[in-house]
Write an enzyme that holds these catalytic residues in place. Structure first.
Site, PDB file in Angstrom:
ATOM      1  N   TYR A  66       0.832  -1.208   0.000  1.00  0.00           N
ATOM      2  CA  TYR A  66       0.000   0.000   0.000  1.00  0.00           C
ATOM      3  C   TYR A  66       0.865   1.256   0.000  1.00  0.00           C
ATOM      4  O   TYR A  66       0.516   2.274  -0.583  1.00  0.00           O
ATOM      5  CB  TYR A  66      -0.987  -0.022   1.172  1.00  0.00           C
ATOM      6  N   GLN A 100     -15.074   2.316  -6.998  1.00  0.00           N
ATOM      7  CA  GLN A 100     -14.375   1.233  -6.306  1.00  0.00           C
ATOM      8  C   GLN A 100     -12.916   1.633  -6.084  1.00  0.00           C
ATOM      9  O   GLN A 100     -12.176   0.935  -5.399  1.00  0.00           O
ATOM     10  CB  GLN A 100     -14.412  -0.048  -7.130  1.00  0.00           C
ATOM     11  N   ASP A 103      -8.100   5.849  -5.005  1.00  0.00           N
ATOM     12  CA  ASP A 103      -7.039   6.812  -5.331  1.00  0.00           C
ATOM     13  C   ASP A 103      -7.446   8.273  -5.146  1.00  0.00           C
ATOM     14  O   ASP A 103      -6.610   9.166  -5.259  1.00  0.00           O
ATOM     15  CB  ASP A 103      -6.562   6.582  -6.781  1.00  0.00           C
ATOM     16  N   HIS A 118     -14.879   1.431  -1.655  1.00  0.00           N
ATOM     17  CA  HIS A 118     -13.797   0.602  -1.109  1.00  0.00           C
ATOM     18  C   HIS A 118     -12.801   1.425  -0.308  1.00  0.00           C
ATOM     19  O   HIS A 118     -11.677   0.987  -0.081  1.00  0.00           O
ATOM     20  CB  HIS A 118     -13.077  -0.155  -2.238  1.00  0.00           C
ATOM     21  N   CYS A 129      -6.200   1.308  18.244  1.00  0.00           N
ATOM     22  CA  CYS A 129      -6.913   2.441  18.871  1.00  0.00           C
ATOM     23  C   CYS A 129      -7.618   3.314  17.838  1.00  0.00           C
ATOM     24  O   CYS A 129      -8.267   4.295  18.175  1.00  0.00           O
ATOM     25  CB  CYS A 129      -5.925   3.294  19.678  1.00  0.00           C
ATOM     26  N   CYS A 152      -0.141   3.998  20.476  1.00  0.00           N
ATOM     27  CA  CYS A 152      -0.244   2.733  21.238  1.00  0.00           C
ATOM     28  C   CYS A 152       0.618   1.620  20.661  1.00  0.00           C
ATOM     29  O   CYS A 152       0.632   0.505  21.177  1.00  0.00           O
ATOM     30  CB  CYS A 152      -1.711   2.275  21.272  1.00  0.00           C
ATOM     31  N   GLY A 189     -14.902   1.348 -16.697  1.00  0.00           N
ATOM     32  CA  GLY A 189     -13.574   0.860 -16.317  1.00  0.00           C
ATOM     33  C   GLY A 189     -13.565  -0.129 -15.180  1.00  0.00           C
ATOM     34  O   GLY A 189     -12.670  -0.092 -14.335  1.00  0.00           O
ATOM     35  N   SER A 191     -14.059  -4.393 -14.185  1.00  0.00           N
ATOM     36  CA  SER A 191     -14.170  -5.767 -14.703  1.00  0.00           C
ATOM     37  C   SER A 191     -15.462  -6.419 -14.243  1.00  0.00           C
ATOM     38  O   SER A 191     -15.836  -7.491 -14.712  1.00  0.00           O
ATOM     39  CB  SER A 191     -12.978  -6.600 -14.208  1.00  0.00           C
ATOM     40  N   ASN A 215     -15.578   0.495 -21.588  1.00  0.00           N
ATOM     41  CA  ASN A 215     -14.462  -0.372 -21.223  1.00  0.00           C
ATOM     42  C   ASN A 215     -13.667  -0.665 -22.500  1.00  0.00           C
ATOM     43  O   ASN A 215     -14.191  -0.568 -23.596  1.00  0.00           O
ATOM     44  CB  ASN A 215     -15.020  -1.680 -20.619  1.00  0.00           C
TER      45      ASN A 215
HETATM   46  C1  BV8 Z   1     -18.296  -8.022   1.126  1.00  0.00           C
HETATM   47  C2  BV8 Z   1      -9.191  -3.347  -1.701  1.00  0.00           C
HETATM   48  C3  BV8 Z   1     -19.907  -8.569   2.743  1.00  0.00           C
HETATM   49  C4  BV8 Z   1      -8.895  -1.932  -1.883  1.00  0.00           C
HETATM   50  C5  BV8 Z   1     -10.700  -4.639  -3.054  1.00  0.00           C
HETATM   51  C6  BV8 Z   1     -18.618 -15.237  -4.257  1.00  0.00           C
HETATM   52  C7  BV8 Z   1     -19.521 -14.616  -5.097  1.00  0.00           C
HETATM   53  C8  BV8 Z   1     -19.795 -13.262  -4.990  1.00  0.00           C
HETATM   54  C9  BV8 Z   1     -19.152 -12.518  -4.023  1.00  0.00           C
HETATM   55  C10 BV8 Z   1     -18.241 -13.135  -3.211  1.00  0.00           C
HETATM   56  C11 BV8 Z   1     -17.972 -14.486  -3.309  1.00  0.00           C
HETATM   57  N1  BV8 Z   1     -17.037 -14.789  -2.374  1.00  0.00           N
HETATM   58  C12 BV8 Z   1     -16.710 -13.665  -1.670  1.00  0.00           C
HETATM   59  C13 BV8 Z   1     -17.455 -12.667  -2.174  1.00  0.00           C
HETATM   60  C14 BV8 Z   1     -17.444 -11.319  -1.750  1.00  0.00           C
HETATM   61  C15 BV8 Z   1     -16.204 -10.593  -2.261  1.00  0.00           C
HETATM   62  C16 BV8 Z   1     -16.062 -10.703  -3.769  1.00  0.00           C
HETATM   63  O1  BV8 Z   1     -16.745 -10.045  -4.502  1.00  0.00           O
HETATM   64  N2  BV8 Z   1     -15.134 -11.568  -4.206  1.00  0.00           N
HETATM   65  C17 BV8 Z   1     -14.967 -11.736  -5.652  1.00  0.00           C
HETATM   66  C18 BV8 Z   1     -13.469 -11.827  -5.973  1.00  0.00           C
HETATM   67  C19 BV8 Z   1     -15.714 -12.991  -6.074  1.00  0.00           C
HETATM   68  N3  BV8 Z   1     -16.454  -9.222  -1.898  1.00  0.00           N
HETATM   69  C20 BV8 Z   1     -16.088  -8.778  -0.689  1.00  0.00           C
HETATM   70  O2  BV8 Z   1     -15.483  -9.441   0.132  1.00  0.00           O
HETATM   71  C21 BV8 Z   1     -16.537  -7.374  -0.359  1.00  0.00           C
HETATM   72  N4  BV8 Z   1     -17.152  -7.360   0.931  1.00  0.00           N
HETATM   73  O3  BV8 Z   1     -18.819  -8.731   0.313  1.00  0.00           O
HETATM   74  O4  BV8 Z   1     -18.792  -7.791   2.384  1.00  0.00           O
HETATM   75  C22 BV8 Z   1     -19.318  -9.742   3.423  1.00  0.00           C
HETATM   76  C23 BV8 Z   1     -18.758  -9.544   4.667  1.00  0.00           C
HETATM   77  C24 BV8 Z   1     -18.221 -10.637   5.312  1.00  0.00           C
HETATM   78  C25 BV8 Z   1     -18.228 -11.892   4.695  1.00  0.00           C
HETATM   79  C26 BV8 Z   1     -18.775 -12.058   3.408  1.00  0.00           C
HETATM   80  C27 BV8 Z   1     -19.316 -10.984   2.764  1.00  0.00           C
HETATM   81  C28 BV8 Z   1     -15.331  -6.431  -0.330  1.00  0.00           C
HETATM   82  C29 BV8 Z   1     -14.888  -6.162  -1.742  1.00  0.00           C
HETATM   83  C30 BV8 Z   1     -13.766  -5.125  -1.743  1.00  0.00           C
HETATM   84  C31 BV8 Z   1     -12.475  -5.872  -1.926  1.00  0.00           C
HETATM   85  N5  BV8 Z   1     -11.374  -4.908  -1.980  1.00  0.00           N
HETATM   86  N6  BV8 Z   1      -9.600  -3.907  -2.980  1.00  0.00           N
HETATM   87  C32 BV8 Z   1      -7.696  -1.836  -2.784  1.00  0.00           C
HETATM   88  O5  BV8 Z   1      -6.654  -2.425  -2.452  1.00  0.00           O
HETATM   89  O6  BV8 Z   1      -7.819  -1.156  -3.814  1.00  0.00           O
HETATM   90  S1  BV8 Z   1     -11.221  -5.256  -4.553  1.00  0.00           S
HETATM   91  C33 BV8 Z   1     -10.355  -4.660  -5.872  1.00  0.00           C
HETATM   92  O7  BV8 Z   1     -11.104  -5.071  -7.050  1.00  0.00           O
HETATM   93  C34 BV8 Z   1     -10.310  -3.152  -5.935  1.00  0.00           C
HETATM   94  O8  BV8 Z   1     -10.972  -2.502  -4.887  1.00  0.00           O
HETATM   95  C35 BV8 Z   1     -11.044  -2.835  -7.238  1.00  0.00           C
HETATM   96  O9  BV8 Z   1     -11.726  -1.677  -7.121  1.00  0.00           O
HETATM   97  C36 BV8 Z   1     -11.952  -4.001  -7.350  1.00  0.00           C
HETATM   98  C37 BV8 Z   1     -12.606  -4.213  -8.692  1.00  0.00           C
HETATM   99  O10 BV8 Z   1     -11.628  -4.199  -9.677  1.00  0.00           O
HETATM  100  P1  BV8 Z   1     -11.794  -3.120 -10.867  1.00  0.00           P
HETATM  101  O11 BV8 Z   1     -11.851  -1.767 -10.258  1.00  0.00           O
HETATM  102  O12 BV8 Z   1     -12.908  -3.541 -11.743  1.00  0.00           O
HETATM  103  O13 BV8 Z   1     -10.397  -3.255 -11.575  1.00  0.00           O
HETATM  104  P2  BV8 Z   1      -9.925  -4.450 -12.531  1.00  0.00           P
HETATM  105  O14 BV8 Z   1      -8.451  -4.345 -12.690  1.00  0.00           O
HETATM  106  O15 BV8 Z   1     -10.539  -5.742 -12.074  1.00  0.00           O
HETATM  107  O16 BV8 Z   1     -10.610  -4.101 -13.938  1.00  0.00           O
HETATM  108  C38 BV8 Z   1     -10.184  -2.939 -14.637  1.00  0.00           C
HETATM  109  C39 BV8 Z   1     -11.141  -2.799 -15.801  1.00  0.00           C
HETATM  110  O17 BV8 Z   1     -10.842  -1.601 -16.479  1.00  0.00           O
HETATM  111  C40 BV8 Z   1     -11.019  -3.926 -16.817  1.00  0.00           C
HETATM  112  O18 BV8 Z   1     -12.309  -4.348 -17.195  1.00  0.00           O
HETATM  113  C41 BV8 Z   1     -10.296  -3.259 -18.005  1.00  0.00           C
HETATM  114  O19 BV8 Z   1     -10.717  -3.813 -19.237  1.00  0.00           O
HETATM  115  C42 BV8 Z   1     -10.777  -1.844 -17.855  1.00  0.00           C
HETATM  116  N7  BV8 Z   1      -9.882  -0.822 -18.405  1.00  0.00           N
HETATM  117  C43 BV8 Z   1      -8.518  -0.787 -18.360  1.00  0.00           C
HETATM  118  N8  BV8 Z   1      -8.086   0.366 -18.935  1.00  0.00           N
HETATM  119  C44 BV8 Z   1      -9.188   1.069 -19.307  1.00  0.00           C
HETATM  120  C45 BV8 Z   1     -10.334   0.318 -18.965  1.00  0.00           C
HETATM  121  N9  BV8 Z   1     -11.581   0.759 -19.228  1.00  0.00           N
HETATM  122  C46 BV8 Z   1     -11.716   1.965 -19.823  1.00  0.00           C
HETATM  123  N10 BV8 Z   1     -10.665   2.744 -20.173  1.00  0.00           N
HETATM  124  C47 BV8 Z   1      -9.392   2.327 -19.926  1.00  0.00           C
HETATM  125  N11 BV8 Z   1      -8.363   3.118 -20.281  1.00  0.00           N
HETATM  126 ZN    ZN Z   2      -2.979   2.967  18.180  1.00  0.00          ZN
END
Ligand code: BV8
Ligand code: ZN
Length: 247
Positions: A66, A100, A103, A118, A129, A152, A189, A191, A215
């Site tokens: 990070y 999502q 930044d 997110h 703390c 802490c 933008g 996935s 996208n």
């Molecule tokens: C939750 C941290 C309730 C921050 C991230 C099974 C089925 C369904 C759901 C689940 C499951 N098992 C578990 C889950 C839930 C899980 C989930 O969805 N898992 C997925 C993998 C199946 N979700 C969670 O856990 C969420 N919480 O559900 O809470 C709960 C509570 C307790 C117990 C159970 C449930 C929390 C989700 C948040 C996770 N944190 N990151 C960080 O470090 O940034 S996720 C990570 O992926 C980022 O946050 C990011 O935002 C997110 C999505 O990715 P994208 O933003 O779409 O980026 P990506 O690279 O994937 O795609 C880029 C796209 O842009 C592409 O399509 C590309 O073609 C396009 N592109 C590229 N260049 C361009 C463009 N488009 C246009 N122009 C361009 N120039």
């Molecule tokens: Zn502390």
């Protein structure tokens, strides 16, 4: 890059517009995405980094990742796609932007009604703390050290939502309501791989919105939407804005 006359007409006439963005909208600013070739997840798996267990098991690795991403984010600027969404917000009576991305580039570009689903990488806090810390406290860790709270001694973490963690309640609630009420919904933008965020465009469609994604390739949810506009968001969004302002 081509969008339909139907999208231009629906967007021009829309009273309520809602948008979901993902890492793709920041790609043209130089912020690496997650799942594109060379993206952040290519080097690491989400389970290795973006969850509490991984953090407690190896805080130095996760804090370092990070800190590295924070350095990138501090060195980039919003691109024309971010600015076009800020202008679209001014042109519409009801506008909501759910991102999502962690930044902060939408806020930097002047968007106002933004829900950071997110969290935000630039906010750091102590896991014990919950005292806020400076992002530089994370940036200065030397190799082999871990960044700890001055009050802490607890571990410092970024204020982002990790897998298995709940999304900020108010942010998600307002994004969900905006999706249900939208006349037009743009998914930009992303996935469509991560829930519940990826469910928002689908919820909008279920409630009668015209839903288009922008996208460089069809997302995992493209088949459930009305239209996929293939192109870079930094080019498509300004062109779409021009088209509706001239409508
Ligand atoms: C939750 C941290 C309730 C921050 C991230 C099974 C089925 C369904 C759901 C689940 C499951 N098992 C578990 C889950 C839930 C899980 C989930 O969805 N898992 C997925 C993998 C199946 N979700 C969670 O856990 C969420 N919480 O559900 O809470 C709960 C509570 C307790 C117990 C159970 C449930 C929390 C989700 C948040 C996770 N944190 N990151 C960080 O470090 O940034 S996720 C990570 O992926 C980022 O946050 C990011 O935002 C997110 C999505 O990715 P994208 O933003 O779409 O980026 P990506 O690279 O994937 O795609 C880029 C796209 O842009 C592409 O399509 C590309 O073609 C396009 N592109 C590229 N260049 C361009 C463009 N488009 C246009 N122009 C361009 N120039
Ligand atoms: Zn502390």
């Amino acid at each position: 890059m081509s969008f339909s006359d139907r999208l231009v007409e629906r967007l021009a006439r829309a009273d309520r517009v809602a948008v979901l963005t993902g890492a793709g909208i920041s790609a043209e600013s130089g912020v690496p995405t997650f799942r594109d070739p060379g993206g952040l997840w290519q080097k690491f798996k989400p389970e290795e980094l973006a969850n509490v267990e991984a953090f407690l098991r190896n805080p130095e690795l996760v804090q370092g990742w990070y800190a590295h991403r924070g350095e990138i984010i501090r060195s980039v600027a919003p691109n024309p796609g971010h600015y076009a969404l800020a202008e679209l917000e001014q042109a519409k009576r009801h506008f909501h932007l759910a991102t999502q991305n962690v930044d902060g580039l939408h806020l930097q570009a002047g968007s106002q009604n933004v829900a950071e689903l997110h969290g935000n990488l630039r906010r750091i806090y102590c896991i014990d703390c919950e005292t806020p810390a400076s992002e530089h406290d994370l940036a200065v860790i030397e190799k082999g050290e871990t960044a700890r709270c001055m009050s802490c001694g607890g571990l410092l973490r970024p204020d982002v939502v990790w897998f298995g963690e709940m999304l900020p309640h108010d942010a998600y609630a307002e994004a969900y309501l905006a999706a249900r009420q939208a006349d037009v919904y743009l998914s930009v933008g992303t996935s469509g791989a991560v829930y519940p965020a990826a469910g928002l465009p689908i919820e909008a469609k279920r409630n009668g919105a015209y839903v288009a994604e922008i996208n460089i390739q069809p997302s995992e949810i493209a088949f459930q939407l009305d239209e996929t506009v293939l192109g870079q968001s930094g080019e498509v969004l300004p062109a779409l804005l021009q088209a509706i302002l001239g409508f």
